[in-house]
Design a protein around this motif. Structure first.
Motif, PDB file in Angstrom:
ATOM      1  N   LEU A  80       0.754  -1.310  -0.054  1.00  0.00           N
ATOM      2  CA  LEU A  80       0.065   0.038  -0.247  1.00  0.00           C
ATOM      3  C   LEU A  80       0.906   1.384  -0.052  1.00  0.00           C
ATOM      4  O   LEU A  80       0.539   2.158  -0.768  1.00  0.00           O
ATOM      5  N   PHE A  81       1.825   1.324   0.689  1.00  0.00           N
ATOM      6  CA  PHE A  81       2.938   2.440   0.735  1.00  0.00           C
ATOM      7  C   PHE A  81       3.534   2.556  -0.569  1.00  0.00           C
ATOM      8  O   PHE A  81       3.568   3.779  -0.907  1.00  0.00           O
ATOM      9  N   TYR A  84       1.064   3.935  -2.958  1.00  0.00           N
ATOM     10  CA  TYR A  84       0.755   5.534  -2.443  1.00  0.00           C
ATOM     11  C   TYR A  84       1.735   6.373  -3.111  1.00  0.00           C
ATOM     12  O   TYR A  84       1.577   7.285  -3.796  1.00  0.00           O
ATOM     13  N   THR A  87       1.497   6.399  -7.150  1.00  0.00           N
ATOM     14  CA  THR A  87       0.444   7.189  -7.548  1.00  0.00           C
ATOM     15  C   THR A  87       0.779   8.879  -7.431  1.00  0.00           C
ATOM     16  O   THR A  87       0.256   9.656  -8.021  1.00  0.00           O
ATOM     17  N   THR A  88       1.400   9.083  -6.371  1.00  0.00           N
ATOM     18  CA  THR A  88       1.830  10.554  -6.104  1.00  0.00           C
ATOM     19  C   THR A  88       3.282  10.831  -6.441  1.00  0.00           C
ATOM     20  O   THR A  88       3.573  12.121  -6.349  1.00  0.00           O
ATOM     21  N   GLN A  98      10.383  10.696  -3.287  1.00  0.00           N
ATOM     22  CA  GLN A  98       9.326   9.551  -3.119  1.00  0.00           C
ATOM     23  C   GLN A  98       9.518   8.601  -3.922  1.00  0.00           C
ATOM     24  O   GLN A  98       9.249   7.234  -3.958  1.00  0.00           O
ATOM     25  N   SER A 105       9.543   0.512  -0.152  1.00  0.00           N
ATOM     26  CA  SER A 105       8.424   0.010   0.179  1.00  0.00           C
ATOM     27  C   SER A 105       8.325  -1.278  -0.826  1.00  0.00           C
ATOM     28  O   SER A 105       7.963  -2.354  -0.040  1.00  0.00           O
TER      29      SER A 105
END
Length: 197
Positions: A80-81, A84, A87-88, A98, A105
């Motif tokens: 999930l991290f 996230y 997507t960002t 990121q 992750s």
């Protein structure tokens, strides 16, 4: 549970299978330095201790299921991290940071999946193949444990036997058998021991 091709045997683990267990422990050690790795290791150790105490292999199976569940939670959380951060990634000016977090992750999710594979191949597979042996004798034992005979008849010890004659003792044991306090087999065992002294 146990696959059809994994045959349960009542034989000791081979040196190769014991080596697999050792390799699994060595691969588990680096994860213990992080708090996350201690919790699943405690479950496995507890399963091994309970199996040894109760002689029931299902404790190892249960501990392995909990271990896998814990690691699947780690895979889902890391996944999930990673999702996230993926997507960002293009929305932020800090895309380089990121991207590193996305890679980290994803790597953590991959490591957790590897530990699940290691558990199945290096830990559960050898133990399942020898479940009966492991239950009765332990993992690293090469010899069968001699069970303590709880039905063994306890006759008078050697020092006290001197004050009684063997004939007197045989009469007492025969009376116990006649009154139904002992079985025929117990009487025969006691008689055999008395006559051998």
């Amino acid at each position: 549970m146990i696959n059809a091709d994994e045959k349960i045997t009542n034989t000791p683990l081979s040196s190769t299978e014991q080596s697999k267990l050792l390799i699994f422990v060595l691969l588990l050690l680096p994860s213990l330095f992080f708090i996350v790795g201690i919790i699943p290791a405690i479950f496995l150790i507890f399963g091994l201790v309970m199996m040894k105490k109760n002689g029931d292999f299902s404790h190892i199976e249960t501990a392995a299921r909990i271990y896998k569940g814990y690691l699947y939670l780690a895979v889902m959380g890391s996944g999930l991290f990673a999702l996230y951060f993926a997507t960002t990634l293009s929305l932020s000016d800090r895309w380089h940071r990121q991207f590193e977090e996305f890679i980290l992750s994803t790597a953590l999710a991959g490591i957790a999946l590897l530990y699940i594979i290691f558990l199945n191949i290096l830990f559960l597979s050898p133990l399942r193949c020898h479940a009966q042996w492991v239950e009765a004798n332990g993992i690293f034992s090469g010899k069968t444990k001699t069970p303590t005979d709880t039905n063994e008849v306890d006759i008078i010890k050697g020092e006290r036997l001197r004050t009684f004659s063997v004939a007197d003792e045989l009469i007492k044991w025969a009376k116990l058998k006649e009154d139904g306090h002992i079985t025929e087999q117990e009487f025969n065992d006691a008689r055999k021991k008395l006559l051998q002294r």
